[in-house]
Scaffold this motif. Structure first.
Motif, short mmCIF file in Angstrom:
data_model
loop_
_atom_site.label_atom_id
_atom_site.label_comp_id
_atom_site.label_asym_id
_atom_site.label_seq_id
_atom_site.Cartn_x
_atom_site.Cartn_y
_atom_site.Cartn_z
N LYS A 19 0.82 -1.21 0.00
CA LYS A 19 0.00 0.00 0.00
C LYS A 19 0.86 1.26 0.00
O LYS A 19 1.94 1.29 0.59
CB LYS A 19 -0.92 0.03 1.23
CG LYS A 19 -1.88 -1.14 1.33
CD LYS A 19 -2.86 -1.17 0.18
CE LYS A 19 -3.87 -2.29 0.35
NZ LYS A 19 -4.71 -2.45 -0.82
N THR A 20 0.35 2.31 -0.66
CA THR A 20 1.03 3.61 -0.66
C THR A 20 0.65 4.37 0.60
O THR A 20 -0.29 3.99 1.31
CB THR A 20 0.59 4.45 -1.88
OG1 THR A 20 -0.81 4.75 -1.73
CG2 THR A 20 0.84 3.73 -3.19
N ALA A 21 1.36 5.48 0.84
CA ALA A 21 1.04 6.31 2.01
C ALA A 21 -0.40 6.82 1.93
O ALA A 21 -1.10 6.85 2.93
CB ALA A 21 2.02 7.48 2.11
N ALA A 22 -0.84 7.20 0.73
CA ALA A 22 -2.21 7.68 0.57
C ALA A 22 -3.22 6.57 0.88
O ALA A 22 -4.23 6.81 1.57
CB ALA A 22 -2.43 8.21 -0.85
N GLU A 23 -2.95 5.37 0.40
CA GLU A 23 -3.85 4.24 0.66
C GLU A 23 -3.87 3.89 2.15
O GLU A 23 -4.94 3.64 2.72
CB GLU A 23 -3.43 3.02 -0.17
CG GLU A 23 -3.66 3.20 -1.65
CD GLU A 23 -3.02 2.12 -2.50
OE1 GLU A 23 -3.56 1.85 -3.58
OE2 GLU A 23 -1.97 1.55 -2.09
N ILE A 24 -2.70 3.88 2.78
CA ILE A 24 -2.62 3.57 4.21
C ILE A 24 -3.38 4.63 5.00
O ILE A 24 -4.11 4.32 5.94
CB ILE A 24 -1.15 3.48 4.68
CG1 ILE A 24 -0.44 2.30 3.99
CG2 ILE A 24 -1.07 3.34 6.20
CD1 ILE A 24 1.08 2.29 4.15
N GLY A 25 -3.22 5.89 4.61
CA GLY A 25 -3.94 6.97 5.28
C GLY A 25 -5.44 6.78 5.21
O GLY A 25 -6.15 6.96 6.21
N VAL A 35 1.10 9.41 7.91
CA VAL A 35 1.65 8.09 7.56
C VAL A 35 3.15 8.21 7.32
O VAL A 35 3.94 7.42 7.84
CB VAL A 35 0.96 7.51 6.30
CG1 VAL A 35 1.67 6.23 5.83
CG2 VAL A 35 -0.51 7.23 6.59
N ASN A 36 3.56 9.22 6.54
CA ASN A 36 4.98 9.41 6.25
C ASN A 36 5.78 9.73 7.51
O ASN A 36 6.94 9.34 7.62
CB ASN A 36 5.16 10.48 5.17
CG ASN A 36 4.78 9.96 3.80
OD1 ASN A 36 4.99 8.79 3.49
ND2 ASN A 36 4.23 10.82 2.98
N THR A 37 5.16 10.42 8.46
CA THR A 37 5.82 10.69 9.74
C THR A 37 6.06 9.39 10.50
O THR A 37 7.15 9.17 11.05
CB THR A 37 4.98 11.67 10.59
OG1 THR A 37 4.86 12.90 9.87
CG2 THR A 37 5.63 11.93 11.94
#
Length: 65
Positions: A19-25, A35-37
Motif C-alpha cells: 500500500k502507498t502512504a495515501a492508501e494507508i492513510g 503516515v509518512n511521519t
C-alpha cells in the motif's frame, strides 16, 4: 533499538502489503503526511534509510510477520 509503536507497526504491515502512504492513510483514517511521519520515525528507530529496508528490518526483528 528503540521500541516501534503499535501505529508504526500497523503502517509497516500495510507497507509490506504494497500500500502507498495515501492508501494507508485512507485505511487508517489519517493523512498521508501522518503516515509518512510514522514511516520516518520507524526508519530512524530501526536504523534504515529506505522503505524496503524498513519492511525487511521489521520482518527480521519479528515486528511484523
Amino acid at each position: 533499538m528503540s521500541h516501534v509503536t503499535p501505529r508504526e507497526t500497523e503502517v509497516i504491515c500495510w507497507m509490506a502489503a504494497g500500500k502507498t502512504a495515501a492508501e494507508i492513510g485512507t485505511i487508517l483514517g489519517i493523512s498521508p503526511i501522518t503516515v509518512n511521519t510514522h514511516i520516518a520515525n520507524a526508519k530512524m528507530k530501526l536504523g534504515v534509510f529506505k522503505e524496503t529496508a524498513l519492511v525487511a528490518a521489521a520482518l527480521r526483528n519479528g515486528i511484523i510477520r
